[in-house]
Design an enzyme around this catalytic site. Sequence first.
Site, PDB file in Angstrom:
ATOM      1  N   LYS A  50       0.811  -1.202   0.000  1.00 41.48           N
ATOM      2  CA  LYS A  50       0.000   0.000   0.000  1.00 41.48           C
ATOM      3  C   LYS A  50       0.853   1.265   0.000  1.00 41.48           C
ATOM      4  CE  LYS A  50      -2.836  -2.300   3.357  1.00 41.48           C
ATOM      5  NZ  LYS A  50      -3.251  -2.229   4.765  1.00 41.48           N
ATOM      6  N   ASP A 110      14.723   0.155   0.544  1.00 39.76           N
ATOM      7  CA  ASP A 110      15.470  -0.007   1.792  1.00 39.76           C
ATOM      8  C   ASP A 110      16.545  -1.065   1.515  1.00 39.76           C
ATOM      9  OD1 ASP A 110      15.914   0.303   4.585  1.00 39.76           O
ATOM     10  OD2 ASP A 110      14.568  -1.330   5.063  1.00 39.76           O
TER      11      ASP A 110
HETATM   12  P1  IMP Z   1      13.019  -3.494   1.180  1.00 42.60           P
HETATM   13  O1  IMP Z   1      12.513  -4.779   0.605  1.00 42.60           O
HETATM   14  O2  IMP Z   1      13.868  -3.713   2.394  1.00 42.60           O
HETATM   15  O3  IMP Z   1      13.690  -2.583   0.166  1.00 42.60           O
HETATM   16  O4  IMP Z   1      11.781  -2.744   1.804  1.00 42.60           O
HETATM   17  C1  IMP Z   1      10.806  -2.212   1.030  1.00 42.60           C
HETATM   18  C2  IMP Z   1       9.516  -2.009   1.796  1.00 42.60           C
HETATM   19  O5  IMP Z   1       9.713  -1.946   3.217  1.00 42.60           O
HETATM   20  C3  IMP Z   1       8.929  -0.667   1.422  1.00 42.60           C
HETATM   21  O6  IMP Z   1       8.151  -0.753   0.252  1.00 42.60           O
HETATM   22  C4  IMP Z   1       8.163  -0.302   2.670  1.00 42.60           C
HETATM   23  O7  IMP Z   1       6.863  -0.872   2.661  1.00 42.60           O
HETATM   24  C5  IMP Z   1       8.959  -0.908   3.810  1.00 42.60           C
HETATM   25  N1  IMP Z   1       9.885   0.082   4.403  1.00 42.60           N
HETATM   26  C6  IMP Z   1      11.227   0.133   4.294  1.00 42.60           C
HETATM   27  N2  IMP Z   1      11.738   1.178   4.964  1.00 42.60           N
HETATM   28  C7  IMP Z   1      10.680   1.812   5.519  1.00 42.60           C
HETATM   29  C8  IMP Z   1      10.550   3.005   6.341  1.00 42.60           C
HETATM   30  O8  IMP Z   1      11.522   3.712   6.690  1.00 42.60           O
HETATM   31  N3  IMP Z   1       9.281   3.329   6.702  1.00 42.60           N
HETATM   32  C9  IMP Z   1       8.184   2.614   6.349  1.00 42.60           C
HETATM   33  N4  IMP Z   1       8.253   1.508   5.575  1.00 42.60           N
HETATM   34  C10 IMP Z   1       9.485   1.111   5.177  1.00 42.60           C
END
Ligand code: IMP
Length: 184
Positions: A50, A110
């Site tokens: 979302k 992230d």
């Molecule tokens: P990744 O797979 O670690 O790159 O994380 C991606 C997903 O994690 C994003 O699409 C967010 O839903 C969530 N996410 C990562 N960092 C944050 C943050 O600082 N705040 C809120 N959601 C986060």
Amino acid sequence: MEFSTISEYQSKINRIIITADEIKQKIAEAGKFIDNIYDGKPIVLVSILKGSFIFLADLARAVSVPCEIDFMEAKSYYESTESSGEVRITKELKRDISGCHVIMVEDIIDTGRTLSHVLKLLKEKNPLSLHVITLLDKPERRVVPLTTDFSLFTIPDLFVIGYGLDYGEYYRNLPYIAEFSEKA
Ligand code: IMP
Ligand code: MG
């Protein structure tokens, strides 16, 4: 997530790091960037629910090329504010994107795990082109190498909320991006 008082809810909003005006300005630039790349050709904006819904809504209104919109949902498993590394697709695209110019619209990159998994799946659908645009990028946190075509804001290793991003499903409706405070 439960809050006993409104002040408890508000106390977790530590400080604003990107204002609504700054977001608005960058989105106008991102819209022009997209218009320049596609030069009148139709595109499909794909977003992962979302977290990207507010960014997508504003970005879509900043582009002038003909555009379709479709959604998928991916769950990256989180232990508190840390990603566990597991990604599951809980909603597939409706649109057949083969032969289409596709832009993946992300809220935040992230570790890069979610996006790299989703990009792999999208490439298997044979789009004509595939670009990535992200609202926020936390490059220090990257585990999976990933580059984007347009990143609106690069931020340090902070957990942020607002403008679509949540903590425990709350705070998505904040019009700005703020640092989340974990202290009680
Ligand atoms: P990744 O797979 O670690 O790159 O994380 C991606 C997903 O994690 C994003 O699409 C967010 O839903 C969530 N996410 C990562 N960092 C944050 C943050 O600082 N705040 C809120 N959601 C986060
Ligand atoms: Mg989330």
